[in-house]
Design a protein around this motif. Structure first.
Motif, short mmCIF file in Angstrom:
data_model
loop_
_atom_site.label_atom_id
_atom_site.label_comp_id
_atom_site.label_asym_id
_atom_site.label_seq_id
_atom_site.Cartn_x
_atom_site.Cartn_y
_atom_site.Cartn_z
N LEU A 56 0.82 -1.21 0.00
CA LEU A 56 0.00 0.00 0.00
C LEU A 56 0.86 1.27 0.00
N ASN A 57 1.97 1.24 0.72
CA ASN A 57 2.88 2.39 0.72
C ASN A 57 3.46 2.62 -0.66
N VAL A 58 3.83 1.55 -1.34
CA VAL A 58 4.37 1.69 -2.70
C VAL A 58 3.29 2.23 -3.63
N TYR A 59 2.08 1.77 -3.47
CA TYR A 59 0.96 2.29 -4.27
C TYR A 59 0.82 3.80 -4.06
N ASP A 60 0.81 4.23 -2.81
CA ASP A 60 0.68 5.67 -2.52
C ASP A 60 1.84 6.46 -3.10
N CYS A 61 3.05 5.95 -2.94
CA CYS A 61 4.24 6.64 -3.46
C CYS A 61 4.22 6.70 -4.98
N LEU A 62 3.81 5.63 -5.63
CA LEU A 62 3.77 5.62 -7.09
C LEU A 62 2.70 6.58 -7.61
N CYS A 63 1.53 6.57 -6.99
CA CYS A 63 0.48 7.52 -7.38
C CYS A 63 0.98 8.95 -7.25
N ASP A 64 1.66 9.25 -6.16
CA ASP A 64 2.20 10.58 -5.93
C ASP A 64 3.25 10.94 -6.98
N TYR A 65 4.16 10.03 -7.24
CA TYR A 65 5.22 10.27 -8.23
C TYR A 65 4.63 10.55 -9.61
N LEU A 66 3.68 9.73 -10.01
CA LEU A 66 3.11 9.86 -11.35
C LEU A 66 2.15 11.04 -11.48
N SER A 67 1.73 11.61 -10.37
CA SER A 67 0.83 12.77 -10.43
C SER A 67 1.59 14.07 -10.71
N ARG A 68 2.90 14.04 -10.61
CA ARG A 68 3.71 15.24 -10.84
C ARG A 68 3.60 15.70 -12.29
N GLU A 69 3.49 16.99 -12.49
CA GLU A 69 3.40 17.54 -13.86
C GLU A 69 4.61 17.13 -14.69
N ARG A 70 5.79 17.14 -14.08
CA ARG A 70 7.01 16.78 -14.80
C ARG A 70 6.92 15.33 -15.32
N ALA A 71 6.42 14.43 -14.47
CA ALA A 71 6.29 13.03 -14.89
C ALA A 71 5.33 12.91 -16.06
N LYS A 72 4.26 13.68 -16.02
CA LYS A 72 3.26 13.61 -17.09
C LYS A 72 3.71 14.34 -18.35
N GLN A 73 4.11 15.59 -18.19
CA GLN A 73 4.38 16.44 -19.36
C GLN A 73 5.75 16.20 -19.99
N VAL A 74 6.78 16.04 -19.18
CA VAL A 74 8.13 15.91 -19.70
C VAL A 74 8.48 14.46 -19.99
N TYR A 75 8.14 13.56 -19.05
CA TYR A 75 8.52 12.15 -19.20
C TYR A 75 7.42 11.30 -19.84
#
Length: 192
Positions: A56-75
């Motif tokens: 569950l912690n990894v799920y929360d961390c991954l959701c948070d990481y992927l919600s970043r604009e940089r992750a979405k727009q740049v990567y």
């Protein structure tokens, strides 16, 4: 809502792939200790339900990481909720039925005392990430990127050839993101 209920809710809400219901049935069965197992013998999550909490912690961390604009727009890391749930919640399924409760002697205030601990007893020694992929694909298909993300979620801290880890990160950005989420959960949320 406790951790088990939260896991089941996320799983049922996000994962609808053919065979996913059978995998959840296995996780909930008496033949599997996923919901009671530790995450390790003496490091992070070395207690009952440690594996569940780590997932569950990894799920929360991954959701948070992927919600970043940089992750979405740049990567261009735009993954479905199903993919995110699968790789995060199931990345360490390889640890089911591997930890056995035992005792060991420890000196406490000058006196030898038996204390509980977990022994690692893997009856299916197929590796770490690759074993998780193997178990999951016995129930449902994974995309290539999902499989690589789970396979290399240990990143450079695992025992894998460095070149393979780097190639996985380059070819499959989800592999890098899951590795970051796993490390964040392990060292910052669950660390000593």
């Amino acid at each position: 809502m406790d951790a088990k209920e939260r896991f089941i809710n996320i799983y049922k809400e996000m994962i609808h792939r053919e065979g996913s219901d059978k995998l959840l049935d296995y996780l909930l069965s008496e033949h599997c200790d996923f919901f009671t197992a530790p995450a390790s013998t003496r490091f992070h999550g070395a207690y009952p339900q440690g594996l569940l909490e780590h997932s569950l912690n990894v799920y929360d961390c991954l959701c948070d990481y992927l919600s970043r604009e940089r992750a979405k727009q740049v990567y261009h890391m735009n993954y479905s909720d199903e993919t995110i749930a699968i790789v995060a919640l199931l990345h360490d399924i390889c640890k089911v039925n591997c930890y056995k409760e035992s005792t060991r002697n420890v000196k406490v205030n000058g006196t030898w005392t038996q204390v509980p601990y977990y022994e690692f007893d893997d009856q299916l020694p197929y590796g770490h990430g690759e074993k998780s992929v193997y178990i999951i694909t016995g129930f449902m298909r994974l995309s290539r990127e999902e499989a690589f993300a789970i396979r290399y979620h240990m990143g450079f801290s695992g025992n894998d050839e460095v070149r393979n880890v780097g190639q996985s990160f380059e070819q499959f950005p989800l592999s890098f993101a899951l590795s970051c989420a796993d490390m964040e959960a392990t060292y910052y949320i669950e660390g000593k």
